[in-house]
Design a protein around this motif. Structure first.
Motif, PDB file in Angstrom:
ATOM      1  N   UNK A  47       0.841  -1.104  -0.046  1.00 38.99           N
ATOM      2  CA  UNK A  47       0.068   0.181   0.063  1.00 38.99           C
ATOM      3  C   UNK A  47       0.891   1.262  -0.135  1.00 38.99           C
ATOM      4  N   UNK A  48       1.931   1.175   0.882  1.00 42.96           N
ATOM      5  CA  UNK A  48       2.774   2.353   0.903  1.00 42.96           C
ATOM      6  C   UNK A  48       3.587   2.511  -0.471  1.00 42.96           C
ATOM      7  N   UNK A  49       4.033   1.422  -0.970  1.00 39.84           N
ATOM      8  CA  UNK A  49       4.716   1.666  -2.440  1.00 39.84           C
ATOM      9  C   UNK A  49       3.682   2.161  -3.248  1.00 39.84           C
ATOM     10  N   UNK A  50       2.575   1.770  -3.232  1.00 40.77           N
ATOM     11  CA  UNK A  50       1.637   2.304  -4.505  1.00 40.77           C
ATOM     12  C   UNK A  50       1.250   3.723  -4.254  1.00 40.77           C
ATOM     13  N   UNK A  51       1.361   4.266  -3.072  1.00 40.62           N
ATOM     14  CA  UNK A  51       1.145   5.543  -2.757  1.00 40.62           C
ATOM     15  C   UNK A  51       2.413   6.318  -3.298  1.00 40.62           C
ATOM     16  N   UNK A  52       3.659   6.008  -3.339  1.00 43.46           N
ATOM     17  CA  UNK A  52       4.901   6.388  -3.734  1.00 43.46           C
ATOM     18  C   UNK A  52       4.849   6.328  -5.339  1.00 43.46           C
ATOM     19  N   UNK A  53       4.505   5.273  -5.823  1.00 43.49           N
ATOM     20  CA  UNK A  53       4.611   5.153  -7.286  1.00 43.49           C
ATOM     21  C   UNK A  53       3.442   5.845  -8.020  1.00 43.49           C
ATOM     22  N   UNK A  54       2.298   5.645  -7.547  1.00 39.87           N
ATOM     23  CA  UNK A  54       0.928   6.115  -8.408  1.00 39.87           C
ATOM     24  C   UNK A  54       0.081   6.419  -7.405  1.00 39.87           C
ATOM     25  N   UNK A  55       0.195   7.709  -7.084  1.00 36.68           N
ATOM     26  CA  UNK A  55      -0.787   8.485  -5.742  1.00 36.68           C
ATOM     27  C   UNK A  55      -2.411   8.544  -6.203  1.00 36.68           C
ATOM     28  N   UNK A  56      -2.531   8.821  -7.464  1.00 42.23           N
ATOM     29  CA  UNK A  56      -3.757   8.877  -8.011  1.00 42.23           C
ATOM     30  C   UNK A  56      -4.467   7.451  -8.095  1.00 42.23           C
ATOM     31  N   UNK A  57      -3.608   6.452  -8.624  1.00 42.21           N
ATOM     32  CA  UNK A  57      -3.885   5.289  -8.590  1.00 42.21           C
ATOM     33  C   UNK A  57      -4.280   4.550  -7.358  1.00 42.21           C
ATOM     34  N   UNK A  58      -3.569   5.016  -6.378  1.00 41.50           N
ATOM     35  CA  UNK A  58      -3.816   4.275  -5.187  1.00 41.50           C
ATOM     36  C   UNK A  58      -5.173   4.951  -4.330  1.00 41.50           C
ATOM     37  N   UNK A  59      -5.396   6.195  -4.656  1.00 40.43           N
ATOM     38  CA  UNK A  59      -6.629   6.877  -4.225  1.00 40.43           C
ATOM     39  C   UNK A  59      -7.869   6.122  -4.981  1.00 40.43           C
ATOM     40  N   UNK A  60      -7.833   5.920  -6.086  1.00 42.21           N
ATOM     41  CA  UNK A  60      -8.687   5.199  -6.983  1.00 42.21           C
ATOM     42  C   UNK A  60      -8.866   3.683  -6.659  1.00 42.21           C
ATOM     43  N   UNK A  61      -7.921   3.097  -6.033  1.00 40.25           N
ATOM     44  CA  UNK A  61      -7.972   1.762  -5.572  1.00 40.25           C
ATOM     45  C   UNK A  61      -8.687   1.644  -4.011  1.00 40.25           C
ATOM     46  N   UNK A  62      -8.282   2.567  -3.104  1.00 41.73           N
ATOM     47  CA  UNK A  62      -8.661   2.834  -2.068  1.00 41.73           C
ATOM     48  C   UNK A  62      -9.987   3.023  -1.585  1.00 41.73           C
ATOM     49  N   UNK A  63     -10.566   4.052  -2.528  1.00 43.39           N
ATOM     50  CA  UNK A  63     -11.801   4.489  -2.207  1.00 43.39           C
ATOM     51  C   UNK A  63     -12.896   3.522  -2.433  1.00 43.39           C
ATOM     52  N   UNK A  64     -13.034   2.669  -3.173  1.00 40.10           N
ATOM     53  CA  UNK A  64     -14.212   1.737  -3.336  1.00 40.10           C
ATOM     54  C   UNK A  64     -13.968   0.525  -2.429  1.00 40.10           C
ATOM     55  N   UNK A  65     -12.622   0.372  -1.655  1.00 39.65           N
ATOM     56  CA  UNK A  65     -12.503  -0.485  -0.794  1.00 39.65           C
ATOM     57  C   UNK A  65     -12.907  -0.048   0.633  1.00 39.65           C
ATOM     58  N   UNK A  66     -13.126   1.178   0.836  1.00 41.95           N
ATOM     59  CA  UNK A  66     -13.452   1.605   2.213  1.00 41.95           C
ATOM     60  C   UNK A  66     -14.889   2.074   2.285  1.00 41.95           C
ATOM     61  N   UNK A  67     -15.739   2.059   1.145  1.00 46.80           N
ATOM     62  CA  UNK A  67     -16.876   2.533   0.942  1.00 46.80           C
ATOM     63  C   UNK A  67     -17.854   1.408   0.434  1.00 46.80           C
ATOM     64  N   UNK A  68     -19.079   1.758  -0.079  1.00 50.40           N
ATOM     65  CA  UNK A  68     -19.911   0.774  -0.672  1.00 50.40           C
ATOM     66  C   UNK A  68     -20.480   1.341  -2.065  1.00 50.40           C
ATOM     67  N   UNK A  69     -19.541   1.093  -3.038  1.00 51.06           N
ATOM     68  CA  UNK A  69     -19.991   1.585  -4.182  1.00 51.06           C
ATOM     69  C   UNK A  69     -20.932   1.245  -5.027  1.00 51.06           C
ATOM     70  N   UNK A  70     -21.374  -0.109  -4.779  1.00 56.40           N
ATOM     71  CA  UNK A  70     -22.960  -0.354  -5.455  1.00 56.40           C
ATOM     72  C   UNK A  70     -24.067   0.451  -4.752  1.00 56.40           C
ATOM     73  N   UNK A  71     -23.886   0.763  -3.493  1.00 58.11           N
ATOM     74  CA  UNK A  71     -25.145   1.449  -2.855  1.00 58.11           C
ATOM     75  C   UNK A  71     -24.883   2.982  -2.777  1.00 58.11           C
ATOM     76  N   UNK A  72     -23.740   3.445  -2.819  1.00 57.64           N
ATOM     77  CA  UNK A  72     -23.717   4.995  -2.674  1.00 57.64           C
ATOM     78  C   UNK A  72     -22.253   5.280  -3.565  1.00 57.64           C
TER      79      UNK A  72
END
Length: 277
Positions: free
Chosen positions: A142-167
């Motif tokens: 996770x920390x390596x991803x943040x260093x290498x591709x910050x936007x990609x990390x954000x796009x990956x994490x956001x649906x993990x910590x929320x419920x994109x199907x419902x909201x």
């Protein structure tokens, strides 16, 4: 030189006699309380702030050495308490702020009256006999991803910590919140969050605490809520039937009601009635 209130973008709403201090979690700022803060302000004095490096805080005040530990953020909370001369606080912390606030309450228990932890974890890494939710290698990736591709990390994490199907809008909002933080600060905050272990401090926490655990949280598994409840001396555990890590945003009315009901408990009889409906 900026004041503490300017440094942490402190805002005060409501005129109630009792004070609530709301502390946001990783990758967020005080705007994450927008769904419950106005309603809380109808009966309470509500204090909002941004950690240094988040939101509209004074980013020039950020020091990597200070904020490499949760104790650096704890010091800022205590600074706000002193600056505003707060006492008998009702503290509400989301995610890592639960542990940051706990450190402040252990150091200055006389300042706190009630404590609410939303999606808390004292340790995110699995160990023999303890389920934290992640392997050490997961955190390293996770920390390596943040260093290498910050936007990609954000796009990956956001649906993990929320419920994109419902909201899906909440998921989009979280993506925007994550990418709005300075990448270096976000990476250092993430390391401080996910590499910390606060389990040894739990027994020293004396302030009555409500643990709000989500039933399906990809960041904090249900076992963590059980562990906290077993090791925090004056704790109550409530499991919300919700997916994600942000119930104050996905289920704001239910979350706010839980918080306010807990704050109104003054006797053992009140507590029994609250727990038994």
């Amino acid at each position: 030189m900026k004041t503490i209130q300017q440094r942490n973008n402190v805002k005060v709403i409501g005129k109630g006699e009792q004070t609530i201090l709301l502390a946001h979690g990783f990758g967020c700022d005080q705007s994450m309380w927008q769904y419950i803060a106005p309603a809380l302000a109808e009966n309470y004095r509500v204090i909002l702030f941004d950690y240094v490096g988040a939101g509209d805080s004074d980013i020039t005040a950020y020091q990597s050495e200070k904020y490499s530990s949760a104790h650096g953020y704890k010091k800022d909370i205590l600074d706000i308490i002193d600056e505003l001369e707060l006492k008998d606080i009702h503290f509400v912390g989301h995610s890592v702020s639960s542990m940051i606030g706990m450190l402040a309450a252990i150091e200055r228990p006389e300042c706190f009256k009630k404590f609410v932890m939303i999606g808390p974890s004292p340790c995110y890494i699995n160990e023999p006999g303890y389920t934290g939710g992640f392997e050490a290698s997961d955190i390293a990736e996770l920390l390596t991803m943040m260093e290498m591709n910050f936007t990609g990390w954000a796009n990956y994490l956001a649906p993990v910590v929320t419920d994109p199907a419902k909201d899906p809008q909440l998921t989009k909002n979280m993506e925007q919140s994550f990418v709005s933080v300075d990448p270096q600060i976000a990476r250092e905050f993430a390391e401080m969050t996910f590499m910390s272990d606060h389990r040894k401090g739990l027994a020293s926490m004396t302030v009555p605490t409500l643990i709000i655990q989500c039933s399906d949280d990809s960041i904090v598994p249900i076992e963590v809520g059980d562990y906290l409840h077993a090791h925090l001396p004056a704790s109550t555990l409530h499991v919300m039937q919700v997916k994600g890590h942000y119930p104050h945003m996905s289920k704001p009315t239910e979350t706010r009601q839980l918080i306010e009901e807990f704050f109104l408990i003054n006797t053992e009889e009140d507590e029994w009635q609250w727990k038994n409906g």
